[in-house]
Design a protein around this motif. Structure first.
Motif, PDB file in Angstrom:
ATOM      1  N   GLN A 187      58.850  21.584  28.482  1.00  0.00           N
ATOM      2  CA  GLN A 187      58.233  22.783  27.911  1.00  0.00           C
ATOM      3  C   GLN A 187      56.725  22.605  27.737  1.00  0.00           C
ATOM      4  O   GLN A 187      55.950  23.547  27.913  1.00  0.00           O
ATOM      5  CB  GLN A 187      58.882  23.133  26.571  1.00  0.00           C
ATOM      6  CG  GLN A 187      60.266  23.731  26.755  1.00  0.00           C
ATOM      7  CD  GLN A 187      60.945  24.013  25.431  1.00  0.00           C
ATOM      8  OE1 GLN A 187      60.708  25.038  24.809  1.00  0.00           O
ATOM      9  NE2 GLN A 187      61.779  23.086  25.005  1.00  0.00           N
ATOM     10  N   LEU A 188      56.305  21.386  27.385  1.00  0.00           N
ATOM     11  CA  LEU A 188      54.868  21.136  27.253  1.00  0.00           C
ATOM     12  C   LEU A 188      54.184  21.274  28.613  1.00  0.00           C
ATOM     13  O   LEU A 188      53.107  21.884  28.733  1.00  0.00           O
ATOM     14  CB  LEU A 188      54.619  19.732  26.677  1.00  0.00           C
ATOM     15  CG  LEU A 188      54.943  19.545  25.188  1.00  0.00           C
ATOM     16  CD1 LEU A 188      54.891  18.070  24.794  1.00  0.00           C
ATOM     17  CD2 LEU A 188      53.988  20.355  24.315  1.00  0.00           C
ATOM     18  N   LYS A 217      53.955  24.928  29.684  1.00  0.00           N
ATOM     19  CA  LYS A 217      52.906  25.653  28.961  1.00  0.00           C
ATOM     20  C   LYS A 217      51.539  25.344  29.577  1.00  0.00           C
ATOM     21  O   LYS A 217      50.753  26.251  29.861  1.00  0.00           O
ATOM     22  CB  LYS A 217      52.953  25.216  27.490  1.00  0.00           C
ATOM     23  CG  LYS A 217      52.382  26.240  26.565  1.00  0.00           C
ATOM     24  CD  LYS A 217      52.729  25.901  25.133  1.00  0.00           C
ATOM     25  CE  LYS A 217      51.752  26.590  24.211  1.00  0.00           C
ATOM     26  NZ  LYS A 217      51.754  25.977  22.889  1.00  0.00           N
ATOM     27  N   LYS A 218      51.280  24.067  29.795  1.00  0.00           N
ATOM     28  CA  LYS A 218      49.965  23.672  30.301  1.00  0.00           C
ATOM     29  C   LYS A 218      49.696  24.196  31.713  1.00  0.00           C
ATOM     30  O   LYS A 218      48.606  24.651  32.016  1.00  0.00           O
ATOM     31  CB  LYS A 218      49.834  22.151  30.283  1.00  0.00           C
ATOM     32  CG  LYS A 218      48.592  21.687  31.007  1.00  0.00           C
ATOM     33  CD  LYS A 218      48.178  20.295  30.730  1.00  0.00           C
ATOM     34  CE  LYS A 218      46.973  19.957  31.609  1.00  0.00           C
ATOM     35  NZ  LYS A 218      46.673  18.541  31.609  1.00  0.00           N
ATOM     36  N   SER A 244      51.365  26.659  33.320  1.00  0.00           N
ATOM     37  CA  SER A 244      51.905  28.007  33.550  1.00  0.00           C
ATOM     38  C   SER A 244      53.074  27.980  34.533  1.00  0.00           C
ATOM     39  O   SER A 244      53.146  28.790  35.463  1.00  0.00           O
ATOM     40  CB  SER A 244      50.834  28.974  34.063  1.00  0.00           C
ATOM     41  OG  SER A 244      49.789  29.048  33.166  1.00  0.00           O
ATOM     42  N   ARG A 263      57.361  27.995  35.029  1.00  0.00           N
ATOM     43  CA  ARG A 263      58.527  28.532  34.337  1.00  0.00           C
ATOM     44  C   ARG A 263      59.477  27.378  34.008  1.00  0.00           C
ATOM     45  O   ARG A 263      59.806  26.582  34.884  1.00  0.00           O
ATOM     46  CB  ARG A 263      59.222  29.570  35.227  1.00  0.00           C
ATOM     47  CG  ARG A 263      60.246  30.408  34.493  1.00  0.00           C
ATOM     48  CD  ARG A 263      59.612  31.350  33.479  1.00  0.00           C
ATOM     49  NE  ARG A 263      58.743  32.343  34.086  1.00  0.00           N
ATOM     50  CZ  ARG A 263      59.149  33.518  34.541  1.00  0.00           C
ATOM     51  NH1 ARG A 263      60.413  33.861  34.456  1.00  0.00           N
ATOM     52  NH2 ARG A 263      58.285  34.367  35.059  1.00  0.00           N
ATOM     53  N   TRP A 264      59.860  27.284  32.744  1.00  0.00           N
ATOM     54  CA  TRP A 264      60.818  26.254  32.306  1.00  0.00           C
ATOM     55  C   TRP A 264      62.226  26.751  32.582  1.00  0.00           C
ATOM     56  O   TRP A 264      62.613  27.812  32.077  1.00  0.00           O
ATOM     57  CB  TRP A 264      60.618  25.990  30.807  1.00  0.00           C
ATOM     58  CG  TRP A 264      61.589  25.034  30.180  1.00  0.00           C
ATOM     59  CD1 TRP A 264      61.885  23.775  30.601  1.00  0.00           C
ATOM     60  CD2 TRP A 264      62.367  25.250  28.997  1.00  0.00           C
ATOM     61  NE1 TRP A 264      62.805  23.196  29.744  1.00  0.00           N
ATOM     62  CE2 TRP A 264      63.118  24.078  28.758  1.00  0.00           C
ATOM     63  CE3 TRP A 264      62.509  26.320  28.106  1.00  0.00           C
ATOM     64  CZ2 TRP A 264      63.987  23.946  27.674  1.00  0.00           C
ATOM     65  CZ3 TRP A 264      63.369  26.197  27.034  1.00  0.00           C
ATOM     66  CH2 TRP A 264      64.099  25.017  26.815  1.00  0.00           C
TER      67      TRP A 264
END
Ligand code: AMP
Length: 178
Positions: free
Chosen positions: A14-15, A18-19, A21, A23-24
């Protein structure tokens, strides 16, 4: 993102998502969100959900992600059949597996972490089943990927979340530059 149960795959994935962009896509999370009691019963036992179910879950998830958006997969594939399915599906979608990150954490440490987490499938019996499944079925996929020419980076997954993230991100950056 590979790693035994309790390795911190979800946190690190997830980190990264986020960094960068990305998709998780966590199959464990998608399954926990399911309203099918059959799926929850399988998960509670620590066993793997069937490939037929997984093909639907992953197929639907990938279909909902625009082709220009990169994906970080967390908890998938876990067995050779899933890896083969994903490679085939990727071809249809014009995607490819770029990098495999493997978080390396000792059994001793993962059991300690899972004890503190308290998820429905974190009982000692289930943890044994899941950990065994990881070592027997999932870990061998790493050499399968290497044989396919896919970069596999092994990262020390012990330490603080920040320390581990720094290592993971450094490993990812070095692969992205190649
Ligand atoms: P995780 O959140 O990745 O630890 O997954 C939790 C549980 O969901 C696993 O113990 C399995 O029961 C199920 N699960 C997650 N991903 C998969 C997968 N790729 N194939 C089969 N079962 C899965």
């Amino acid at each position: 993102m590979f790693g035994p149960p309790g390795a911190g795959k979800g946190t690190q994935a997830q980190l990264l998502a986020k960094k960068h962009s990305w998709r998780w896509l966590s199959t464990g999370q998608l399954l926990r969100d399911s309203d099918d009691p059959r799926i929850h019963a399988i998960m509670k036992s620590g066993a793997l959900v069937s490939d037929d179910d997984m093909n639907i879950v992953v197929g639907n998830a990938l279909a909902g992600i625009p082709s220009g958006v990169d994906v970080i997969m967390d908890g998938y594939p876990r067995i050779p059949e899933q890896a083969k399915w994903l490679i085939k599906k990727n071809k249809e979608l014009g995607r490819r597996i770029d990098t495999v990150i493997s978080l390396v954490v000792s059994d001793e440490e993962t059991f300690k972490r899972l004890n503190g987490r308290g998820r429905a499938d974190d009982t000692p019996e289930t943890m044994n089943v899941r950990s065994k499944l990881y070592h027997q079925k999932t870990e061998p996929l790493l050499s399968l990927f290497e044989r396919e020419g896919i970069a596999v980076v092994r990262v020390n997954g012990e330490g603080s979340v920040e320390e581990i993230y720094e290592r993971v991100d450094r490993a990812v950056q070095s692969c992205l530059q190649k």
